[in-house]
Design a protein around this motif. Sequence first.
Motif, PDB file in Angstrom:
ATOM      1  N   PHE A  40       0.799  -1.156  -0.082  1.00  0.00           N
ATOM      2  CA  PHE A  40       0.048   0.019  -0.008  1.00  0.00           C
ATOM      3  C   PHE A  40       0.867   1.140   0.015  1.00  0.00           C
ATOM      4  O   PHE A  40       0.715   2.092  -0.793  1.00  0.00           O
ATOM      5  CB  PHE A  40      -0.976   0.022   1.190  1.00  0.00           C
ATOM      6  CG  PHE A  40      -1.864   1.175   1.414  1.00  0.00           C
ATOM      7  CD1 PHE A  40      -2.788   1.689   0.808  1.00  0.00           C
ATOM      8  CD2 PHE A  40      -1.442   2.291   2.342  1.00  0.00           C
ATOM      9  CE1 PHE A  40      -3.695   2.475   0.840  1.00  0.00           C
ATOM     10  CE2 PHE A  40      -2.006   3.214   2.281  1.00  0.00           C
ATOM     11  CZ  PHE A  40      -3.214   3.549   1.722  1.00  0.00           C
ATOM     12  N   VAL A  48      -2.561  -6.834  -3.709  1.00  0.00           N
ATOM     13  CA  VAL A  48      -2.138  -5.527  -3.394  1.00  0.00           C
ATOM     14  C   VAL A  48      -0.706  -5.152  -3.865  1.00  0.00           C
ATOM     15  O   VAL A  48      -0.144  -4.421  -4.624  1.00  0.00           O
ATOM     16  CB  VAL A  48      -2.508  -4.933  -2.139  1.00  0.00           C
ATOM     17  CG1 VAL A  48      -2.110  -3.635  -2.129  1.00  0.00           C
ATOM     18  CG2 VAL A  48      -4.126  -5.090  -1.924  1.00  0.00           C
ATOM     19  N   SER A  49       0.218  -5.988  -2.956  1.00  0.00           N
ATOM     20  CA  SER A  49       1.570  -5.683  -2.937  1.00  0.00           C
ATOM     21  C   SER A  49       2.344  -6.194  -4.362  1.00  0.00           C
ATOM     22  O   SER A  49       3.371  -5.472  -4.778  1.00  0.00           O
ATOM     23  CB  SER A  49       2.298  -6.601  -1.920  1.00  0.00           C
ATOM     24  OG  SER A  49       1.927  -6.393  -0.594  1.00  0.00           O
TER      25      SER A  49
END
Length: 249
Positions: free
Chosen positions: A28, A80-81
Amino acid sequence: MNNQHTGRRRGIYILPNLFTTAALFCGFYAILAATDGRYVFASVLIFFAMILDGCDGRVARLTNTASEFGVQYDSLADLVSFGVAPAMLLYHWTLHLSATAPLVPSRLGWMAAFIYTACAALRLARFNAQVNVVDKAFFIGLPSPSAAGVIAGFVWFAQRYGFQPKNLLLFSAALLILTGLAMVSNFKYFSGKSLKIEGKLPFRYAALPAIILAGIFLEPALALPLIFFTYALHGPLWSIWRWQRKRSM
């Protein structure tokens, strides 16, 4: 009594999920850093997310705290990562220039970023569906952390050695799309899970770990991209070698 007992059973293990949350935070934060133009810092955060992602599963197995919740949470964090963050990193570094670049489709940048992200999601979904039915010695398709390593390493390398983003627009789009397609391919990639840490290493390879670590610490902007590009290429090259070997038999 039954409700209380059920509530206790539905709790989550803190330690492995702490590593997963830390990896999610790095991904994030990498998106925010890329948005702010801190591209090297964003690349480093993605690599930190990879280290933390590699720790959570091992910690869960060592402490006997593995759970289905942890598996699903890990996949969402990975999206996400290793899905969104690398795509956004490369988009903000160069692909956004496609909107104004001559002789380049104006939507090329965000379409390439979306294709990579969608492929990462498909890769993670397929991995979860096949986790109990495939040979653990190999991954089917390029693992999402390795794909993220290719993208983050490329940006770090380009920034370190002064490459201009506008000159690498088409190459960046092609790299992002091809890396995404590698994730959903049927190429086999060595997982390393069959290696035993306590096993023996032939003496002629004894210095290899030291050389790799020295290279990473000496010039990470060169060593890390080289490692991940080599790993990304070994799947298709190995498939071609096996195909040619079968033809010659």
